[in-house]
Design a protein around this motif. Structure first.
Motif, mmCIF file in Angstrom:
data_model
loop_
_atom_site.group_PDB
_atom_site.id
_atom_site.type_symbol
_atom_site.label_atom_id
_atom_site.label_comp_id
_atom_site.label_asym_id
_atom_site.label_seq_id
_atom_site.Cartn_x
_atom_site.Cartn_y
_atom_site.Cartn_z
ATOM 1 N N ALA A 81 0.735 -1.120 0.132
ATOM 2 C CA ALA A 81 0.164 -0.141 -0.201
ATOM 3 C C ALA A 81 0.574 1.329 0.474
ATOM 4 O O ALA A 81 1.225 1.799 -0.858
ATOM 5 C CB ALA A 81 -0.699 0.147 1.357
ATOM 6 N N TRP A 82 1.278 1.082 1.201
ATOM 7 C CA TRP A 82 2.534 2.493 0.952
ATOM 8 C C TRP A 82 3.740 2.241 -0.430
ATOM 9 O O TRP A 82 3.829 3.623 -0.727
ATOM 10 C CB TRP A 82 3.519 2.698 2.413
ATOM 11 N N GLY A 83 4.072 1.355 -0.992
ATOM 12 C CA GLY A 83 5.156 1.592 -1.565
ATOM 13 C C GLY A 83 3.862 2.263 -2.972
ATOM 14 O O GLY A 83 4.749 3.329 -3.794
ATOM 15 N N SER A 84 3.043 1.665 -3.337
ATOM 16 C CA SER A 84 2.051 1.915 -4.318
ATOM 17 C C SER A 84 2.038 3.663 -4.350
ATOM 18 O O SER A 84 1.488 4.026 -5.108
ATOM 19 C CB SER A 84 0.871 0.534 -4.305
ATOM 20 N N TYR A 85 1.833 3.242 -3.037
ATOM 21 C CA TYR A 85 0.338 4.948 -2.483
ATOM 22 C C TYR A 85 1.984 6.249 -3.187
ATOM 23 O O TYR A 85 1.295 7.223 -4.312
ATOM 24 C CB TYR A 85 0.568 5.515 -1.212
ATOM 25 N N PHE A 86 2.750 5.932 -2.457
ATOM 26 C CA PHE A 86 3.909 6.931 -2.692
ATOM 27 C C PHE A 86 4.517 6.841 -3.751
ATOM 28 O O PHE A 86 5.018 8.222 -4.424
ATOM 29 C CB PHE A 86 5.656 6.891 -1.738
ATOM 30 N N PHE A 87 4.442 5.660 -5.212
ATOM 31 C CA PHE A 87 4.752 5.493 -5.919
ATOM 32 C C PHE A 87 4.284 6.397 -6.953
ATOM 33 O O PHE A 87 3.951 7.362 -7.657
ATOM 34 C CB PHE A 87 5.376 4.315 -6.380
ATOM 35 N N GLU A 116 -6.657 10.247 -5.799
ATOM 36 C CA GLU A 116 -6.676 9.992 -7.395
ATOM 37 C C GLU A 116 -5.411 7.786 -6.990
ATOM 38 O O GLU A 116 -5.420 7.150 -7.372
ATOM 39 C CB GLU A 116 -5.606 10.347 -8.642
ATOM 40 N N ALA A 117 -4.644 8.405 -5.625
ATOM 41 C CA ALA A 117 -3.452 7.579 -5.800
ATOM 42 C C ALA A 117 -3.691 6.556 -4.749
ATOM 43 O O ALA A 117 -3.995 5.491 -5.109
ATOM 44 C CB ALA A 117 -1.999 7.472 -5.376
ATOM 45 N N GLY A 118 -4.832 7.405 -3.847
ATOM 46 C CA GLY A 118 -5.124 5.945 -2.329
ATOM 47 C C GLY A 118 -6.962 4.952 -3.669
ATOM 48 O O GLY A 118 -6.509 3.981 -2.805
ATOM 49 N N VAL A 119 -7.242 5.662 -4.236
ATOM 50 C CA VAL A 119 -8.208 4.849 -5.344
ATOM 51 C C VAL A 119 -7.339 3.428 -5.356
ATOM 52 O O VAL A 119 -7.871 2.519 -5.253
ATOM 53 C CB VAL A 119 -10.107 5.374 -6.128
ATOM 54 N N LEU A 120 -6.703 3.593 -6.703
ATOM 55 C CA LEU A 120 -5.790 2.881 -7.375
ATOM 56 C C LEU A 120 -4.445 1.879 -6.315
ATOM 57 O O LEU A 120 -5.095 0.568 -6.414
ATOM 58 C CB LEU A 120 -4.880 3.918 -8.515
ATOM 59 N N THR A 121 -4.503 2.166 -5.302
ATOM 60 C CA THR A 121 -3.703 2.130 -4.611
ATOM 61 C C THR A 121 -4.645 0.630 -3.660
ATOM 62 O O THR A 121 -4.094 0.003 -3.298
ATOM 63 C CB THR A 121 -3.330 2.074 -3.363
ATOM 64 N N LEU A 122 -6.173 1.233 -3.628
ATOM 65 C CA LEU A 122 -6.819 0.136 -2.278
ATOM 66 C C LEU A 122 -7.433 -0.192 -3.061
ATOM 67 O O LEU A 122 -7.507 -2.147 -2.877
ATOM 68 C CB LEU A 122 -8.535 1.211 -1.978
ATOM 69 N N ALA A 123 -7.932 -0.509 -4.411
ATOM 70 C CA ALA A 123 -8.269 -1.931 -5.389
ATOM 71 C C ALA A 123 -6.871 -2.655 -5.776
ATOM 72 O O ALA A 123 -7.240 -3.703 -5.980
ATOM 73 C CB ALA A 123 -8.305 -0.670 -7.183
ATOM 74 N N LEU A 124 -6.422 -1.990 -5.821
ATOM 75 C CA LEU A 124 -4.674 -3.268 -5.246
ATOM 76 C C LEU A 124 -4.425 -4.067 -4.048
ATOM 77 O O LEU A 124 -4.033 -5.434 -4.056
ATOM 78 C CB LEU A 124 -3.196 -2.382 -6.018
ATOM 79 N N LYS A 173 -14.971 -7.250 0.081
ATOM 80 C CA LYS A 173 -15.264 -6.556 1.330
ATOM 81 C C LYS A 173 -15.052 -5.068 2.027
ATOM 82 O O LYS A 173 -13.753 -5.201 2.340
ATOM 83 C CB LYS A 173 -15.736 -7.368 2.317
ATOM 84 N N GLY A 174 -15.713 -4.598 2.137
ATOM 85 C CA GLY A 174 -14.981 -3.402 2.926
ATOM 86 C C GLY A 174 -14.857 -2.179 2.062
ATOM 87 O O GLY A 174 -13.651 -0.812 2.132
ATOM 88 N N PHE A 175 -14.687 -2.550 0.594
ATOM 89 C CA PHE A 175 -14.167 -1.512 -0.754
ATOM 90 C C PHE A 175 -14.326 -0.185 -0.436
ATOM 91 O O PHE A 175 -13.983 1.197 -0.842
ATOM 92 C CB PHE A 175 -14.206 -2.110 -2.001
ATOM 93 N N ILE A 176 -15.755 -0.312 -0.616
ATOM 94 C CA ILE A 176 -16.940 0.852 -1.013
ATOM 95 C C ILE A 176 -16.173 1.339 0.342
ATOM 96 O O ILE A 176 -15.650 3.401 0.037
ATOM 97 C CB ILE A 176 -17.917 1.473 -0.938
#
Length: 303
Positions: A81-87, A116-124, A173-176
């Motif tokens: 999460a942090w790697g993807s988020y910062f990247f 934007e970074a948060g939504v993409l990271t959450l999906a992963l 579950k919990g994605f929304i």
């Protein structure tokens, strides 16, 4: 065109920061989750009078290992999460500033980039957080049976059983409420970037000038406190949706039942252990990130 915006030091530094803070502070995360889901409706849940009581009871009934239930997916998830988020965040931010990292984007664009970074990271990473939550909500030391769909032997077993019995929807579950929780990261990064930028401007330095470790610690901790307090209820809703011991039809069902049974206070269960965890966790993550990214960037320039 896309590759010129890619800075791999942000990925490496983000992973390092996320894993480091998780390994140090996981017990506080476990206690926060157990408080968050405890609505008084499930008899198998231990009842804790407070943070210290929870700590003592877990140590007594489950041992030190009990405090580290779910640490493997938590470390994987935090690193990813942090790697993807910062990247992703820095790629978006660099493109917004047309490659000029000394340009101050302002609070609105910083918030947009972080969201934007948060939504993409959450999906992963959402499936990892489901597994982490469920492993944290295993009580006692009884071994898992092959027929027990809600008892897990570890991270892989939890993935397999969740997918087998609930399908891909179970892993998301919990994605929304997690998407709504993106506002948490957006507020945090907006505050963090603005504090750094304004501090450097007052010193008549470029806004991307490096700070001392204590300055990074202060800005990271303060920005996290603001974001965590403002957005905590979504974490309660998400944890309850991911809990294997209760069934809800969706986020609105969780909100209705929590309000009816526990009132507004129900949405703030676990806030204190959460603040005790996230403030030092964010400080560790951001300081590790800033220093590792600087080391990697210097190595890349020298090579």
């Amino acid at each position: 065109m896309l590759l010129k915006d890619v800075r791999y030091e942000h990925l490496i530094a983000g992973i390092s920061g996320g894993v480091a803070s998780t390994l140090i502070l996981h017990p506080l995360d476990l206690i926060k989750i157990r408080f968050a889901v405890n609505d008084g409706q499930i008899s198998i849940r231990p009842q804790y009078k407070g943070f210290l009581d929870a700590l003592a009871n877990i140590l007594k009934s489950e041992g030190t290992r009990g405090l580290y239930r779910g640490v493997t997916p938590n470390a994987w998830g935090a690193g990813a999460a942090w790697g993807s988020y910062f990247f992703i965040y820095n790629v978006i931010k660099t493109r917004m500033s047309n490659g000029d990292t000394s340009k101050n984007l302002g609070p609105i664009l910083n918030m947009v980039a972080a969201a934007e970074a948060g939504v993409l990271t959450l999906a992963l990473t959402n499936p990892i957080w489901v597994v982490k939550t469920r492993l944290c909500l295993q009580y006692g030391n009884s071994p898992a049976r092959a027929s027990d769909a809600k008892r897990y032997n570890g991270m892989i077993d939890a993935f397999v059983k969740t997918y087998k019995h609930e399908g891909i929807r179970g892993l998301y579950k919990g994605f929304i409420p997690g998407v709504f929780g993106v506002s948490h990261g957006a507020i945090q990064f907006m505050c963090y970037e603005e504090m750094k930028a304004r501090y450097n401007m007052r010193r008549h330095l470029p806004i991307d000038a490096k700070l001392s470790t204590m300055e990074y610690l202060s800005f990271a901790a303060l920005s996290k406190l603001i974001a965590a307090t403002a957005t905590y209820p979504y974490q309660v809703v998400r944890a309850r949706l991911q809990d294997q011991h209760r069934e809800y039809s969706g986020a609105l069902d969780v909100i209705r039942k929590t309000l009816r049974g526990e009132g507004v206070r129900g949405f703030y269960k676990g806030l204190m252990p959460n603040l005790l965890r996230v403030t030092p966790a964010t400080a560790i993550t951001f300081v590790t990130y800033e220093n590792v990214s600087k080391l990697v960037a210097n190595y890349r320039k020298a090579s």
